[in-house]
Scaffold this active site. Structure first.
Site, PDB file in Angstrom:
ATOM      1  N   LYS A  49       0.417  -0.797  -4.496  1.00 24.19           N
ATOM      2  CA  LYS A  49       1.012  -0.326  -3.232  1.00 24.19           C
ATOM      3  C   LYS A  49       1.898  -1.410  -2.639  1.00 24.19           C
ATOM      4  CE  LYS A  49      -3.051   2.497  -2.402  1.00 24.19           C
ATOM      5  NZ  LYS A  49      -4.379   2.487  -1.796  1.00 24.19           N
ATOM      6  N   GLN A  93      -8.657  -0.269   2.175  1.00 20.83           N
ATOM      7  CA  GLN A  93      -8.868   0.204   0.811  1.00 20.83           C
ATOM      8  C   GLN A  93     -10.334   0.603   0.620  1.00 20.83           C
ATOM      9  OE1 GLN A  93      -6.512   0.692  -1.681  1.00 20.83           O
ATOM     10  NE2 GLN A  93      -8.213   1.598  -2.808  1.00 20.83           N
ATOM     11  N   ASP A 116      -2.883   6.464   5.957  1.00 23.44           N
ATOM     12  CA  ASP A 116      -3.681   6.943   4.833  1.00 23.44           C
ATOM     13  C   ASP A 116      -4.340   8.284   5.185  1.00 23.44           C
ATOM     14  OD1 ASP A 116      -4.171   6.225   2.246  1.00 23.44           O
ATOM     15  OD2 ASP A 116      -5.978   5.067   2.656  1.00 23.44           O
TER      16      ASP A 116
END
Ligand code: NAD
Length: 282
Positions: A49, A93, A116
């Protein structure tokens, strides 16, 4: 059988993002990432990413916390990024190692920066079709349908896997477009009997080659979200037995090169949207 080429579509999206970033005179969008511990797969995802974010011209920083850090440290970092004006979007994450309550932690992310799409508020908005960020993998799958003009309205869809990051938001997005969606999980009985009725099957489980041709109706669309290591070959594998299922499916996503690259592109697109909303650029 036609391949749904997520790699090519993701490159198209990344190019558009990059052109937008180049055309702006203001500061570039900024995406930050928090990673707890150093799990191999999580490291790989974060690095990927970061690499793509840099390529399209984003700013960003990675915030590393020790595997055994206290919950208060994670909350502190999230709070810092919530209030730091130059950060347009950030993500934690997953999975967060240890015994932390991930839901509680994620829900402290400010919804405007939740690129996200993982907070409960973002998920609720997805189901109601309200303005907000949907999880990138689910958005990526929807973009593949749009690109290849795969009809959703009235389609019978089975999504295998009911997680907050894939199955549930995809259920929300697809039912809004008029699909009849069944969501299967590890307790589902006679899975192949259910999937073999479907026009579209999306698998997001993480079990190599779980889905064989007998699970799929002739001419169905098959989306493979799963990424795992095949214990037999040691190679990266999807949930779908590609060779076998290719004999019956009309469309299929490969692993790698299908949904994976779409996820990264859609995360960056969400970040660009967060930046636009903040800087009032359209
Ligand atoms: P998860 O563990 O949170 O959820 C897995 C889901 O699968 C659960 O709902 C579980 O009930 C269900 N399940 C497990 N075994 C099953 C079975 N035998 N039959 C039916 N359902 C079953 O996982 P996740 O985070 O949602 O990830 C799922 C997969 O997607 C993993 O392989 C992950 O690596 C991959 N993934 C891919 C991308 C991408 O961009 N392609 C992004 C995120 C995750």
């Amino acid at each position: 059988m036609k391949i749904l080429d997520g790699k090519t579509l993701s490159e198209k999206i990344l190019k558009q993002i990059s052109e937008t970033v180049q055309s702006i005179s203001a500061r570039p969008p900024r995406l930050d990432m928090i990673i707890v511990g150093n799990d191999f797969a999580s490291e790989k995802y974060v690095m990927m990413k970061e690499k793509k974010a840099k390529e399209v011209g984003f700013d960003g920083a990675i915030h590393r916390l020790a595997r055994d850090c206290a919950e208060s440290e994670i909350l502190q970092k999230i709070s810092e990024l919530n209030s730091y004006d130059l950060v347009d979007g950030f993500m934690v994450q997953l999975p967060i190692p240890g015994n932390h309550d991930s839901r509680k932690l994620i829900d402290t992310i400010s919804v405007e920066k939740d690129v996200d799409g993982l907070t409960s508020t973002s998920l609720g908005r997805v189901f109601k079709g309200q303005e907000g960020f949907a999880p990138a993998t689910a958005v990526g799958v929807m973009k593949l349908f749009a690109e290849y003009e795969i009809g959703i309205k009235g389609a019978r869809v089975v999504i295998i896997g009911a997680s907050d990051i894939i199955g549930l938001p995809l259920l929300g997005l697809m039912q809004l477009q008029g699909a009849t969606v069944t969501i299967a999980n590890e307790f589902t009985k006679d899975l192949s009997e259910i999937t073999s009725q479907a026009d579209i099957v999306v698998s997001a489980v993480g079990q190599p080659k779980l889905i064989k041709s007998k699970y799929i109706k002739l001419g169905a669309v098959v989306i493979d979200v799963g990424i795992s290591k095949d214990p037999l070959t040691g190679k990266l594998s999807g949930d779908v037995d590609f060779e076998d299922v290719s004999n019956v499916a009309a469309y299929i996503t490969p692993v790698p090169g299908g949904v994976g690259p779409m996820t990264v592109a859609c995360l960056l697109e969400n970040t660009l949207s967060a930046w636009k909303l903040k800087t009032q650029v359209s």
